[in-house]
Design a protein around this motif. Structure first.
Motif, mmCIF file in Angstrom:
data_model
loop_
_atom_site.group_PDB
_atom_site.id
_atom_site.type_symbol
_atom_site.label_atom_id
_atom_site.label_comp_id
_atom_site.label_asym_id
_atom_site.label_seq_id
_atom_site.Cartn_x
_atom_site.Cartn_y
_atom_site.Cartn_z
ATOM 1 N N ALA A 42 -102.562 -4.329 -0.681
ATOM 2 C CA ALA A 42 -101.339 -4.113 -1.459
ATOM 3 C C ALA A 42 -101.358 -2.743 -2.131
ATOM 4 C CB ALA A 42 -101.179 -5.218 -2.502
ATOM 5 N N ILE A 43 -102.508 -2.335 -2.649
ATOM 6 C CA ILE A 43 -102.592 -1.051 -3.351
ATOM 7 C C ILE A 43 -102.394 0.112 -2.384
ATOM 8 C CG2 ILE A 43 -104.109 0.441 -4.716
ATOM 9 C CD1 ILE A 43 -105.329 -2.212 -5.832
ATOM 10 N N VAL A 44 -102.936 0.005 -1.174
ATOM 11 C CA VAL A 44 -102.681 1.034 -0.157
ATOM 12 C C VAL A 44 -101.181 1.154 0.092
ATOM 13 C CG1 VAL A 44 -102.939 1.597 2.289
ATOM 14 C CG2 VAL A 44 -104.930 0.847 0.974
ATOM 15 N N GLY A 45 -100.501 0.009 0.219
ATOM 16 C CA GLY A 45 -99.057 0.028 0.420
ATOM 17 C C GLY A 45 -98.306 0.619 -0.756
ATOM 18 N N ILE A 46 -98.782 0.334 -1.971
ATOM 19 C CA ILE A 46 -98.140 0.867 -3.174
ATOM 20 C C ILE A 46 -98.259 2.386 -3.230
ATOM 21 C CG2 ILE A 46 -98.400 0.989 -5.693
ATOM 22 C CD1 ILE A 46 -99.149 -2.085 -5.458
ATOM 23 N N VAL A 47 -99.456 2.905 -2.979
ATOM 24 C CA VAL A 47 -99.640 4.362 -2.991
ATOM 25 C C VAL A 47 -98.767 5.008 -1.925
ATOM 26 C CG1 VAL A 47 -101.283 6.233 -2.597
ATOM 27 C CG2 VAL A 47 -101.952 4.267 -3.978
ATOM 28 N N ASN A 48 -98.714 4.412 -0.751
ATOM 29 C CA ASN A 48 -97.866 4.958 0.307
ATOM 30 C C ASN A 48 -96.392 4.933 -0.101
ATOM 31 O OD1 ASN A 48 -100.050 5.468 1.952
ATOM 32 N ND2 ASN A 48 -99.864 3.559 3.099
ATOM 33 N N GLY A 49 -95.980 3.864 -0.780
ATOM 34 C CA GLY A 49 -94.599 3.779 -1.241
ATOM 35 C C GLY A 49 -94.274 4.808 -2.304
ATOM 36 N N LEU A 50 -95.188 5.025 -3.245
ATOM 37 C CA LEU A 50 -94.958 6.021 -4.286
ATOM 38 C C LEU A 50 -94.951 7.433 -3.699
ATOM 39 C CD1 LEU A 50 -97.171 4.532 -7.155
ATOM 40 C CD2 LEU A 50 -94.682 4.425 -6.932
ATOM 41 N N ARG A 51 -95.831 7.691 -2.739
ATOM 42 C CA ARG A 51 -95.811 9.000 -2.067
ATOM 43 C C ARG A 51 -94.485 9.213 -1.343
ATOM 44 N NH1 ARG A 51 -100.251 10.616 1.873
ATOM 45 N NH2 ARG A 51 -99.771 8.617 2.826
ATOM 46 N N LEU A 83 -94.250 -4.631 -6.298
ATOM 47 C CA LEU A 83 -95.613 -4.872 -5.833
ATOM 48 C C LEU A 83 -96.635 -4.380 -6.851
ATOM 49 C CD1 LEU A 83 -95.275 -3.793 -2.085
ATOM 50 C CD2 LEU A 83 -95.553 -6.122 -2.949
ATOM 51 N N LEU A 84 -96.379 -3.213 -7.410
ATOM 52 C CA LEU A 84 -97.293 -2.651 -8.399
ATOM 53 C C LEU A 84 -97.388 -3.539 -9.634
ATOM 54 C CD1 LEU A 84 -99.113 -0.403 -9.494
ATOM 55 C CD2 LEU A 84 -97.048 0.802 -10.231
ATOM 56 N N CYS A 85 -96.286 -4.051 -10.078
ATOM 57 C CA CYS A 85 -96.275 -4.896 -11.273
ATOM 58 C C CYS A 85 -97.204 -6.099 -11.106
ATOM 59 C CB CYS A 85 -94.844 -5.350 -11.563
ATOM 60 S SG CYS A 85 -94.652 -6.153 -13.163
ATOM 61 N N GLU A 86 -97.187 -6.696 -9.940
ATOM 62 C CA GLU A 86 -98.064 -7.838 -9.683
ATOM 63 C C GLU A 86 -99.536 -7.421 -9.687
ATOM 64 O OE1 GLU A 86 -99.955 -11.372 -8.587
ATOM 65 O OE2 GLU A 86 -98.102 -10.916 -9.670
ATOM 66 N N GLN A 87 -99.848 -6.276 -9.104
ATOM 67 C CA GLN A 87 -101.234 -5.814 -9.098
ATOM 68 C C GLN A 87 -101.701 -5.416 -10.497
ATOM 69 O OE1 GLN A 87 -103.102 -6.196 -6.280
ATOM 70 N NE2 GLN A 87 -101.190 -7.155 -5.605
ATOM 71 N N VAL A 155 -105.478 17.700 -0.853
ATOM 72 C CA VAL A 155 -104.162 17.348 -1.408
ATOM 73 C C VAL A 155 -104.000 15.836 -1.443
ATOM 74 C CG1 VAL A 155 -101.675 17.486 -0.993
ATOM 75 C CG2 VAL A 155 -103.096 19.538 -0.803
ATOM 76 N N LEU A 156 -104.451 15.147 -0.403
ATOM 77 C CA LEU A 156 -104.376 13.678 -0.390
ATOM 78 C C LEU A 156 -105.166 13.085 -1.555
ATOM 79 C CD1 LEU A 156 -103.514 11.062 1.110
ATOM 80 C CD2 LEU A 156 -105.707 11.199 2.321
ATOM 81 N N ALA A 157 -106.385 13.600 -1.777
ATOM 82 C CA ALA A 157 -107.220 13.085 -2.865
ATOM 83 C C ALA A 157 -106.589 13.345 -4.222
ATOM 84 C CB ALA A 157 -108.612 13.711 -2.791
ATOM 85 N N VAL A 158 -106.039 14.534 -4.417
ATOM 86 C CA VAL A 158 -105.422 14.867 -5.702
ATOM 87 C C VAL A 158 -104.148 14.045 -5.912
ATOM 88 C CG1 VAL A 158 -104.343 16.710 -7.042
ATOM 89 C CG2 VAL A 158 -106.459 17.156 -5.791
ATOM 90 N N MET A 159 -103.417 13.774 -4.846
ATOM 91 C CA MET A 159 -102.222 12.941 -4.958
ATOM 92 C C MET A 159 -102.594 11.549 -5.462
ATOM 93 S SD MET A 159 -99.259 12.520 -2.086
ATOM 94 C CE MET A 159 -99.015 14.310 -2.079
ATOM 95 N N HIS A 160 -103.645 10.974 -4.886
ATOM 96 C CA HIS A 160 -104.128 9.676 -5.378
ATOM 97 C C HIS A 160 -104.586 9.791 -6.831
ATOM 98 C CE1 HIS A 160 -104.057 8.408 -1.185
ATOM 99 N NE2 HIS A 160 -104.413 7.197 -1.556
ATOM 100 N N HIS A 161 -105.281 10.894 -7.133
ATOM 101 C CA HIS A 161 -105.797 11.032 -8.499
ATOM 102 C C HIS A 161 -104.670 11.137 -9.525
ATOM 103 C CE1 HIS A 161 -108.233 12.095 -11.919
ATOM 104 N NE2 HIS A 161 -107.419 13.101 -12.131
ATOM 105 N N ARG A 162 -103.624 11.883 -9.239
ATOM 106 C CA ARG A 162 -102.524 12.019 -10.199
ATOM 107 C C ARG A 162 -101.933 10.644 -10.533
ATOM 108 N NH1 ARG A 162 -103.323 17.080 -12.265
ATOM 109 N NH2 ARG A 162 -102.986 18.753 -10.767
ATOM 110 N N LEU A 163 -101.767 9.804 -9.526
ATOM 111 C CA LEU A 163 -101.248 8.455 -9.760
ATOM 112 C C LEU A 163 -102.271 7.599 -10.510
ATOM 113 C CD1 LEU A 163 -99.628 7.875 -6.261
ATOM 114 C CD2 LEU A 163 -98.393 8.190 -8.417
ATOM 115 N N ALA A 164 -103.524 7.678 -10.083
ATOM 116 C CA ALA A 164 -104.568 6.883 -10.717
ATOM 117 C C ALA A 164 -104.772 7.279 -12.172
ATOM 118 C CB ALA A 164 -105.877 7.021 -9.939
#
Length: 314
Positions: A42-51, A83-87, A155-164
């Motif tokens: 679910a979290i992989v899907g959430i990050v992909n959705g936010l991107r 989805l994020l709210c549930e996680q 860039v992929l790693a930093v994108m995840h980090h900004r959200l995290a």
């Protein structure tokens, strides 16, 4: 000869010993019993959705037009934030302060956090655009922005980090760590979600980069592969357990370049505009504008006399 299905595996004994290990001998379960865990899928899907919501023409549907892009972004956000709210709800249950929180209160808190993250997405996107522009400006091999967005692991790693990092600040450290570890697995770049990173940050090549929890990085900083911003020591309390949360990682000021393989440990400061050469091992602060190589590192002392010389480029 007996067939595998007819043999006795001794399952009763194995199950009993596993229960004893879980419940008594080697307990790892949450003290209040079984809890729903956040879902990696679910979290992989959430990050992909936010991107996709932030960069719809690069990560979204392939047939978007000027007339349909806003609808797509809105629909994607609606689905992704639900989805994020549930996680978030699941992750909050693992915090000590929410051990006794009612389910209704937990759902409401999860909604507030998710809504707050949604409102931060324009600010996060602005930071990411500065990172992408830094990558384009700092890498002569980069042909265009699309190449950077689709191909660059840094860039992929930093994108995840900004959200995290946003989720970490909003009080969901478990979910934030999940997001960064997904990027770590994909890129070999390990950034703790607690690390504070300024705008226009670029990790070139990237594999093996480690940035610790309490690191503070200024603006327009560039790192190369295998750089470590780590802790020099891990103090423990009277009970022998490690002391958590104290500042133990470097401060890297604006406009610093750190080349491949450099290791910087402890709460030291790398001054504005400094250049740290490849494979340098540093446990002391560096003055603004200094150029540090293996040949001029002075063990245990502060470099207060900046070296002259041109900043190298790839």
């Amino acid at each position: 000869m007996s067939t595998p299905s007819s043999r006795h595996w001794g399952l009763e004994q194995i199950v009993a010993e596993l229960r004893a290990s879980r419940e008594e001998l080697h307990r790892t379960r949450h003290p209040r019993g079984i809890r729903e865990l956040p879902s990696r899928e679910a979290i992989v899907g959430i990050v992909n959705g936010l991107r996709a919501a932030m960069f719809p023409t690069h990560y979204g549907a392939p047939d978007l037009t000027d007339e349909t892009v806003d609808y797509y972004v809105g629909h994607t956000l609606e689905t992704t934030l639900r989805l994020l709210c549930e996680q978030v709800r699941r992750a909050l249950r693992f915090l000590p302060e929410h051990a006794q929180t009612s389910e209704l209160e937990l759902v409401e808190r999860a909604f507030e956090i998710t809504r707050a993250l949604g409102t931060e997405l324009p600010r996060i996107r602005a930071l990411l655009v500065s990172d992408i522009q830094a990558a384009f400006a700092g890498d002569p091999a980069a042909q265009h922005i699309t190449e950077i967005l689709l191909c660059y692991p840094g860039v992929l790693a930093v994108m995840h980090h900004r959200l995290a990092h946003a989720l970490h600040r909003l009080g969901v450290p478990l979910l934030a760590r999940f997001i960064n570890e997904i990027a770590h697995s994909a890129t070999g770049i390990d950034i703790h979600p607690g690390a504070q990173i300024g705008a226009s940050f670029f990790i070139d090549h990237g594999t093996g980069v480690v940035i610790g929890e309490t690191a503070v990085i200024g603006e327009r900083v560039r790192l190369y592969q295998a750089v470590t911003l780590g802790a020099k020591s891990f103090p423990s309390g009277s009970d022998g357990a490690l002391v958590k949360g104290h500042a133990r990682h470097p401060i890297v000021e604006d406009d610093v370049v750190i080349y491949a393989g450099a290791t910087i440990l402890g709460r030291v400061t790398i001054g504005r505009g400094a250049v740290i050469g490849g494979n340098v091992w540093l446990t002391h602060s560096v003055a603004p504008g200094a150029s540090i190589s293996q040949g001029n590192v002075r063990e245990g002392g502060r470099n207060d006399e900046p070296e002259t010389g041109k900043r190298g480029r790839k």
